[in-house]
Design a protein around this motif. Structure first.
Motif, PDB file in Angstrom:
ATOM      1  N   ALA A  13      42.825  42.221  44.700  1.00 56.14           N
ATOM      2  CA  ALA A  13      43.338  41.286  43.713  1.00 56.14           C
ATOM      3  C   ALA A  13      42.278  40.278  43.335  1.00 56.14           C
ATOM      4  CB  ALA A  13      44.533  40.552  44.285  1.00 56.14           C
ATOM      5  N   GLN A 349      41.876  41.450  36.353  1.00 56.22           N
ATOM      6  CA  GLN A 349      43.330  41.487  36.415  1.00 56.22           C
ATOM      7  C   GLN A 349      43.950  40.259  35.752  1.00 56.22           C
ATOM      8  OE1 GLN A 349      45.420  43.803  37.417  1.00 56.22           O
ATOM      9  NE2 GLN A 349      47.281  42.565  37.262  1.00 56.22           N
TER      10      GLN A 349
ATOM     11  N   HIS B 237      48.463  42.291  43.310  1.00 57.25           N
ATOM     12  CA  HIS B 237      47.824  42.205  42.003  1.00 57.25           C
ATOM     13  C   HIS B 237      48.396  41.090  41.150  1.00 57.25           C
ATOM     14  CE1 HIS B 237      46.116  46.205  42.884  1.00 57.25           C
ATOM     15  NE2 HIS B 237      45.153  45.745  42.149  1.00 57.25           N
TER      16      HIS B 237
END
Lengths: 551, 343
Positions: A13, A349, B237
């Protein structure tokens, strides 16, 4: 289905806070215009690797008439690496500043002779005329601009025709002109791809009986090269002593910028299915490779991806150049935000780029403010590396896409909305950006394998203001490459570092462009030249190209 | 989709020349009818020892083995049965099923195809045949078989799901996703259907959509370790560290071999400042698959952030080593540039 997970890799992430977006009320739009050039890379059923990698293009003003001209690098017969037919000719098109172009290749003496892949523009001898370096398969070329509309091949005199002592002739895909030692002379960084030999190349099948291009892991890496400009028309290979040679790779894209603002230009190289390289310039002609330490070696997945073209510009207006590069489908187009002395953070992201680009295969990203709103956008030429015969598995031919910058932290993808489906999808390759028709909106020229090149004329609505700077170095290199420009308009600052190397195998050598939004002038323009000289301009009116000479 | 084939009843036609063999066979059959398959096997084998040519005996022995999930032994018995009577639908079908149970999908496809040719409308058989094609990587044949099944069962969620799997294997992600979406519409309560759709979204990095599907799967199957791991990944995420850590931990409790969960949990713990915890999970991810660079890279980044530059350099060196491992090219390599696993 579930057995996959045991072997699955996670995507790491990115942990950036998400800044507020902005209403996308002023979209970017382009109109297609043809140009009479078709990239011919000598595609054969054997699928030799260089066939799919050609396509460099440059925008520059070769005759100093104030209008941008176009140079296309072209392929050659893949077995002989010779331009055995006129279809392989490189092409120079002279622009009239209104978006019209005339082929002047023959007069200029630029038809070429080998398999040319990438093009780098720079005035290496500071004579006021832009010269051309061609990166090619087993042979590079340096063309000196004679200032009278013609060029002379000076490769041998420059000492740039020597095969590598260890690797033999190299396959160069691109290059960048950059003054690495701030001596006022442009040096040359050459990006080399794989060790390749047409007679000893693996054959790879995409399906039984159907050959396609092989995975890069089947080829050996090669080192990049750095040539120091001696100032007398010759160059000295300092690849080893500078530290560049110690880091071989499978180079595809090169971006140059002073990422840590220490006054020395640094070099970022994307590698294909390998980790990237960031060469930090320590001064004194020495570089250290710091991609891992700074967080740009790998994208957030931590996997080796197909690094393609790159651009190294500030996308969030904080003064620090960020890194944008592209890759193939399911690999995303990574964005690395420069956070100053602490390195880079992957914002793929959080910027929305993961979702936007996951299905795309990209070749050439160029960062520029296409809607003149003060935020640099990203134009990406798209297309897969595989042959058309691979279309049963992936989308080989793709339209181009422009990613609109929504305030520095988020992007929106515009393809059909931007008019970019006006042409059929193709295997796009190189791209260059510049104002071809003098309307203050940045246009794009893109190449594609075995199909005509495309001019994308920017007709975005909105009427935002703009300003561009044509620098002329005196103590610094004449092109001003490496100069840091800070511009303040409407109280907001923007930054650019002058560099012509952008995208894949291409060169955008027009004036350095800023979008000003509704502002009709810039309150302040500060230019930090590579020489260290700082120059300030005040209250500079908009909608024009400003010529600035180093004091 | 779980087991669907209704087992065929074996036919007993004893025409023994040896009365003792016939008696053993009758005894075995009686035991099999009572579900006492282990004992039945003993008596079938005794009968075979007395008369190896007893008609139908291998078919019945194979069926007993099949009922005991002793698929290789069942397959051996059915092989003998098909040799004795190549036209026997039962023997071919059960032989195919036994190979299927043995996970020998190539061989299963051969015999299930022979049986299907005899009974083209036997959809259960065709379903197993299609699965055999799929899992033996005969993508084209599998696609055709599933499309045929779908034509006859347009509302079958399981068939949509398996066709989606086939299309995914054929790298036709868009169509595969559409099939999984159809599967969810047709059979929302079917086990794994939400997982399958979630996985397709996850592959396309549509993490929010994937998250929703994994959550739906977990409503039906709360102990599904893989759904938990993928859910944790999507949450990571999205920057939702706490639920990500919780779900990844749950997944690992159920199945400590989940490499993805170790890697992700390492990343989440690194962000939260738990360096020892992160290191432990990165190391486990490396142990589970030493050929991948990602866990080395993240561990190196962790050490770098803590100023442990030498430790970081060691991990980065491993990444470089993995990247520079030379591959000897075979004359023909399949697939091409983009054909290596993306995960």
């Amino acid at each position: 289905m579930k057995a996959i997970l045991l072997a699955a890799a996670a995507l790491a992430a990115a942990f950036w806070g998400v800044a507020a977006g902005r209403d996308a009320a002023a979209p970017i739009h382009f109109a297609y215009r043809p140009i009479d050039f078709k990239l011919d890379s000598s595609e054969t059923p054997q699928r030799h690797a260089p066939e799919t990698m050609a396509g460099g293009v440059a925008l520059f003003d070769y005759n100093n008439d104030g209008n941008l001209d176009i140079f296309f690098a072209n392929g050659a017969d893949i077995r002989t690496l010779k331009k055995t037919s006129a279809k392989y000719s490189n092409r120079l098109f002279q622009g009239d500043g209104k978006g019209n172009f005339k082929d002047v290749t023959e007069q200029a003496g630029l038809a070429g002779s080998g398999f040319d892949n990438g093009v780098a523009i720079g005035d290496y001898d500071n004579d006021g005329y832009e010269d051309i370096f061609l990166a090619g398969v087993h042979g590079n070329r340096l063309y000196h601009n004679n200032g009278n509309g013609t060029f002379t091949d000076v490769t041998h005199r420059a000492g740039l025709d020597q095969p590598d002592s260890q690797y033999g002739p190299l396959w160069s895909v691109g290059a960048a002109w950059v003054d690495v030692n701030n001596d006022g002379l442009l040096d040359l960084f050459v990006v080399n791809y794989l060790a390749w030999d047409v007679n000893h190349e693996p054959s790879c099948e995409a399906a039984p009986g159907r050959l396609d291009y092989c995975h890069p892991k089947l080829y050996k890496p090669t080192p990049n090269q750095l040539f120091l400009n001696n100032g007398d028309g010759s160059f000295r290979d300092v690849s080893a002593e500078s530290g560049i040679r110690a880091n071989p790779g499978k180079g595809m894209g090169v971006g140059v910028a002073d990422y840590d603002l220490d006054g020395w230009m640094d070099i970022f190289v994307t590698n294909d299915k390998l980790y990237n390289s960031l060469f930090h310039n320590k001064g004194g002609g020495k570089f250290e490779e710091v991609a891992f330490e700074t967080g740009v070696a790998l994208a957030q997945s931590g996997q080796f991806i197909s690094g393609m073209g790159v651009d190294f510009k500030d996308i969030d207006n904080d003064g620090y150049p960020d890194i944008v590069f592209v890759a193939l489908d399911n690999e995303t187009f990574p964005l690395f935000r420069n956070i100053g002395k602490r390195g880079f953070v992957d914002i793929t992201q959080t910027s929305g780029m993961t979702g936007l680009s996951a299905a795309m295969a990209g070749y050439s990203p160029t960062v520029a403010d296409f809607d003149n709103d003060g935020w640099k956008d990203i134009f990406v030429t798209r297309g897969h590396v595989q042959s058309l015969g691979y279309a049963f598995r992936v989308q080989v031919e793709q339209p181009n896409t422009v990613f609109r910058n929504l305030g520095g932290a988020k992007f929106a993808a515009l393809t059909a909305e931007a008019g970019l489906t006006a042409q059929p999808p193709a295997r796009h390759r190189g791209s260059a950006v510049g104002d071809l028709n003098g309307d203050g909106r940045l246009d794009v020229v893109a190449t594609a394998l075995s199909t005509p090149a495309e001019l994308w004329i920017n007709d975005s609505p909105g009427g935002n203001h703009w300003i561009a700077f044509q620098l002329q170095g005196t103590k610094s290199n004449r092109d001003g490459i490496g100069a840091r420009i800070k511009l303040v308009a409407g109280g907001a600052a923007q930054y650019n570092q002058v560099s012509f190397a952008a995208g894949y195998a291409s060169s955008s050598a027009g004036p350095t462009h800023f979008g000003l939004g509704p502002n009709k002038s810039a309150e302040l323009v500060e230019i930090r030249w590579p020489s260290g000289i700082v120059q300030e301009l005040s209250n500079v009116s908009a909608d024009r190209v400003v010529k600035v000479k180093e004091p | 989709m779980r087991s669907v084939l209704v087992l065929l009843a074996a036919v007993c036609v004893w025409a023994a020349t040896d009365p003792k063999a016939a008696a053993e066979a009758e005894k075995a059959l009686a035991l099999a009818r009572e579900g006492k398959y282990e004992l039945a096997v003993t008596h079938y084998r005794a009968a075979i020892a007395l008369d190896p040519h007893l008609p139908g005996i291998d078919l019945n022995l194979g069926l007993a083995y099949f009922k005991l999930n002793r698929f290789p032994e069942a397959a051996a018995a059915f092989e003998r049965a098909t040799k004795a009577d190549p036209s026997s639908f039962q023997a071919q079908a059960l032989l195919g099923m036994s190979y299927f149970g043995s996970r020998r999908f190539d061989a299963a496809a051969v015999h299930l195809k022979l049986a299907s040719d005899q009974q083209p409308d036997n959809l259960e058989l065709r379903y197993k045949l299609a699965q055999s094609y799929l899992w033996s990587k005969q993508v084209q044949a599998a696609t055709e078989e599933f499309r045929l099944l779908l034509a006859k069962n347009p509302d079958s969620g399981p068939v949509h799901m398996l066709l989606g799997e086939v299309l995914d294997a054929a790298h036709q992600e868009e169509q595969a996703t559409a099939e999984f979406e159809a599967a969810v519409r047709a059979s929302p309560s079917e086990p794994e259907v939400h997982f399958g759709l979630g996985y397709m979204y996850w592959k396309q990095k549509r993490y929010e959509d994937a998250r929703r599907e994994f959550q739906a799967e977990l409503v039906k199957q709360p102990q599904d370790s893989q759904a938990l791991a993928f859910l944790g990944d999507t949450e990571m995420h999205a920057g939702d560290q706490k639920p990500a850590a919780d779900h990844l931990r749950q997944a690992l409790k159920l199945d400590p071999r989940l490499r993805l969960a170790h890697l992700d949990l390492g990343i989440v713990l690194a962000v939260s400042g738990d360096a020892p915890g992160a290191e432990s999970h990165f190391r486990e991810a490396i142990r589970l698959d030493p050929s991948r660079p990602d866990a080395h890279y993240h561990l190196g980044r962790l050490w770098s952030s803590l100023g442990r530059e030498k430790d970081a350099e060691a991990e980065f060196a491993k990444v470089k080593e993995l990247g520079n491992q030379e591959q000897q090219p075979p004359l023909i390599t399949m697939p091409g540039h983009n054909g290596e696993p993306k995960l």
